[in-house]
Design a protein around this motif. Structure first.
Motif, mmCIF file in Angstrom:
data_model
loop_
_atom_site.group_PDB
_atom_site.id
_atom_site.type_symbol
_atom_site.label_atom_id
_atom_site.label_comp_id
_atom_site.label_asym_id
_atom_site.label_seq_id
_atom_site.Cartn_x
_atom_site.Cartn_y
_atom_site.Cartn_z
ATOM 1 N N ASP A 134 39.344 40.392 32.707
ATOM 2 C CA ASP A 134 39.850 39.587 33.686
ATOM 3 C C ASP A 134 40.284 40.381 35.252
ATOM 4 O OD1 ASP A 134 40.175 37.500 31.914
ATOM 5 O OD2 ASP A 134 42.395 38.020 31.387
ATOM 6 N N GLY A 135 40.027 41.898 35.034
ATOM 7 C CA GLY A 135 40.109 42.418 36.190
ATOM 8 C C GLY A 135 39.005 42.203 37.172
ATOM 9 N N HIS A 136 38.103 41.554 36.722
ATOM 10 C CA HIS A 136 36.694 41.400 37.517
ATOM 11 C C HIS A 136 36.957 40.102 38.444
ATOM 12 C CE1 HIS A 136 33.882 44.298 35.726
ATOM 13 N NE2 HIS A 136 35.027 43.997 34.927
ATOM 14 N N ALA A 137 37.969 39.349 38.136
ATOM 15 C CA ALA A 137 37.987 37.693 38.542
ATOM 16 C C ALA A 137 38.051 37.704 39.809
ATOM 17 C CB ALA A 137 39.258 37.056 37.795
ATOM 18 N N HIS A 138 39.157 38.601 40.390
ATOM 19 C CA HIS A 138 39.133 38.299 42.009
ATOM 20 C C HIS A 138 38.062 38.981 42.823
ATOM 21 C CE1 HIS A 138 41.302 39.043 45.938
ATOM 22 N NE2 HIS A 138 40.826 40.286 46.074
ATOM 23 N N ASP A 238 30.148 49.262 47.087
ATOM 24 C CA ASP A 238 29.717 48.779 45.535
ATOM 25 C C ASP A 238 29.533 50.018 44.643
ATOM 26 O OD1 ASP A 238 29.621 46.270 46.477
ATOM 27 O OD2 ASP A 238 27.456 46.369 47.010
ATOM 28 N N ALA A 239 29.067 51.395 44.930
ATOM 29 C CA ALA A 239 28.948 52.355 44.354
ATOM 30 C C ALA A 239 30.339 52.984 43.960
ATOM 31 C CB ALA A 239 28.308 53.514 45.021
ATOM 32 N N ALA A 240 31.274 52.924 44.971
ATOM 33 C CA ALA A 240 32.595 53.476 44.505
ATOM 34 C C ALA A 240 33.517 52.495 43.520
ATOM 35 C CB ALA A 240 33.514 53.472 45.856
ATOM 36 N N VAL A 241 33.236 51.203 43.769
ATOM 37 C CA VAL A 241 33.841 50.347 42.699
ATOM 38 C C VAL A 241 33.284 50.607 41.326
ATOM 39 C CG1 VAL A 241 33.987 47.786 42.075
ATOM 40 C CG2 VAL A 241 34.511 48.529 44.445
ATOM 41 N N THR A 242 31.905 50.884 41.113
ATOM 42 C CA THR A 242 31.307 51.004 39.805
ATOM 43 C C THR A 242 31.932 52.125 39.153
ATOM 44 O OG1 THR A 242 29.416 49.867 40.525
ATOM 45 C CG2 THR A 242 29.156 51.333 38.816
ATOM 46 N N TYR A 263 49.943 47.576 45.746
ATOM 47 C CA TYR A 263 48.597 47.938 45.181
ATOM 48 C C TYR A 263 48.233 46.524 44.340
ATOM 49 C CZ TYR A 263 50.384 52.581 46.009
ATOM 50 O OH TYR A 263 50.755 53.495 46.730
ATOM 51 N N GLN A 264 48.614 45.274 44.742
ATOM 52 C CA GLN A 264 48.426 44.291 44.113
ATOM 53 C C GLN A 264 46.871 43.863 44.011
ATOM 54 O OE1 GLN A 264 49.850 39.261 43.552
ATOM 55 N NE2 GLN A 264 50.502 40.683 45.432
ATOM 56 N N TYR A 265 46.216 44.198 45.169
ATOM 57 C CA TYR A 265 44.947 43.626 45.194
ATOM 58 C C TYR A 265 43.898 44.752 44.438
ATOM 59 C CZ TYR A 265 46.102 40.768 49.159
ATOM 60 O OH TYR A 265 46.581 39.693 49.909
ATOM 61 N N PHE A 266 44.309 45.733 44.451
ATOM 62 C CA PHE A 266 43.818 47.019 43.458
ATOM 63 C C PHE A 266 44.013 46.596 42.077
ATOM 64 C CE2 PHE A 266 42.917 51.285 41.741
ATOM 65 C CZ PHE A 266 41.816 51.571 42.473
ATOM 66 N N GLU A 267 45.220 46.525 41.834
ATOM 67 C CA GLU A 267 45.382 46.223 40.159
ATOM 68 C C GLU A 267 44.660 44.657 39.949
ATOM 69 O OE1 GLU A 267 49.383 44.802 40.159
ATOM 70 O OE2 GLU A 267 50.145 46.091 41.682
ATOM 71 N N ASP A 268 44.507 43.805 40.714
ATOM 72 C CA ASP A 268 43.816 42.549 40.439
ATOM 73 C C ASP A 268 42.306 42.772 40.426
ATOM 74 O OD1 ASP A 268 44.237 39.393 40.201
ATOM 75 O OD2 ASP A 268 42.681 39.585 41.699
ATOM 76 N N THR A 269 41.887 43.688 41.019
ATOM 77 C CA THR A 269 40.277 43.823 40.973
ATOM 78 C C THR A 269 39.984 44.635 39.824
ATOM 79 O OG1 THR A 269 40.104 44.377 43.585
ATOM 80 C CG2 THR A 269 38.321 45.454 42.201
#
Length: 362
Positions: A134-138, A238-242, A263-269
């Motif tokens: 679910d963390g990928h949804a946002h 993209d590389a940093a997120v991976t 940190y809500q946006y980071f949590e959601d990601t």
């Protein structure tokens, strides 16, 4: 000496023609940004063409930073101001209106590509995701919303709007007496949407294209350079997120408490499970009842880590961790310890992921 004078006399009539034959280079716009994450994104798009100035020094609060004389001069001389928006920095919005009236102002919070999350008001947070997927949804939703072609003649994300109005359309500025509302020391209340939008990598990725459009509008001669730089910077995010997703995989079943709700946006990601925040803003003292509620939640859930922030009083951390074995570590949503510049944003994502994964490790 005679030879030098003869050559000088021979070349003198040719100088005007030489200048006329040379192409006139467009002047690279002077760009000013508010916080270090935005400065890093703009620096990555400008590349070797220029370096954006920073209004809010690392370590200062963007909510109520008072500009120094040199910062005010930079704002006065700006051709383009790139900032988060009045939701985060109402004082800077007023300064843009008063000092940089002739500059184009790009409020990233208001950009059409920006995804928003609702402001949270409670000490303990509710979560809609139960597993890591679910963390990928946002992020996936944001990519669907953001990935579009940028028209070079398109007005870049409301850059000609009145800066004083940025972030105020449809948002409440009502003051709250309850200390659990996110109000800063000057009475500014966060609106219904969380202003920490830069901690969504999908937002940052999309903003690179918007920033490139704004720079291309001001400097058409270098438009291709700005857009190429933006694409390269998107690949770096993209590389940093991976990498961060792989680091945080083991933290999916851990529970955390943060110092303030940034940190809500980071949590959601990344699908992280944050129980709650000691403070909902970085300038609002928590009530004893809030601290007690968090302390009970830490004990009941077996929370793994409580995250402090470098700028704030560690005694509040002690108040919720006393008598528990929960680990304490440090997070910084503004990355004050990181090197400013083009690599800043991927480094910020990596720094947050590393600190969380290290604290989550057994």
């Amino acid at each position: 000496m005679l030879y030098y004078n003869e050559m000088k006399m021979m070349l003198k009539p040719l100088l005007p023609a030489l200048f006329l034959a040379s192409p006139l280079c467009a002047e690279v716009p002077k760009v000013v940004t508010d916080i270090a994450p935005v400065q890093g994104l703009v620096a990555s798009v400008m590349g070797d063409l220029g370096t954006p100035e920073l209004l809010v020094p690392q370590g200062a609060s963007p909510h109520d930073h008072a500009l120094s004389p040199s910062e005010a001069r930079n704002l006065q001389d700006a051709d383009l101001v790139v900032w988060i928006g009045a939701e985060l920095s109402p004082g800077i919005g007023r300064k843009i209106d008063a000092i940089a009236g002739s500059a184009a102002a790009l409020a990233l919070f208001d950009a059409e590509v920006t995804a928003h999350l609702a402001t949270r008001d409670e000490a303990l947070f509710e979560h809609d995701h139960d597993d890591a997927d679910d963390g990928h949804a946002h992020e996936e939703h944001a990519h669907e919303h953001h990935d579009h072609d940028h028209d070079p003649d398109h007005d870049p994300a409301h850059a000609d709007r009145d800066p004083a109005a940025h972030g105020h359309e449809g948002h409440s500025d009502a003051h709250h007496d309850d200390d659990d509302h996110a109000a800063d020391a000057h009475g500014h209340a966060h609106g219904p949407e969380d202003p920490h939008v830069w901690l969504s990598p999908a937002n940052a990725r999309a903003w690179l294209g918007v920033i490139a459009d704004a720079l291309a509008e001001a400097d058409r001669e270098n438009a291709g350079v700005y857009r190429a730089n933006a694409e390269a910077a998107q690949a770096e995010i993209d590389a940093a997120v991976t990498t961060a997703r792989a680091q945080l995989d083991a933290a999916q079943d851990r529970r955390f408490v943060v110092f303030h709700d940034a940190y809500q946006y980071f949590e959601d990601t990344f699908g992280l499970n944050v129980l709650g925040a000691i403070q909902l803003s970085d300038a609002t003292a928590p009530s004893p009842a809030r601290l007690s509620e968090l302390r009970d939640a830490i004990a009941e859930t077996g929370a793994t880590c409580v995250f402090a922030e470098p700028q704030f009083d560690s005694r509040l951390i002690d108040a919720v961790t006393e008598g528990t074995e929960v680990k304490v570590a440090e997070l910084d949503p503004l990355g004050m310890a990181l090197e400013p510049g083009a690599g800043f944003y991927p480094a910020l994502i990596g720094d947050l992921a590393t600190r969380i994964s290290d604290c989550a490790a057994d």
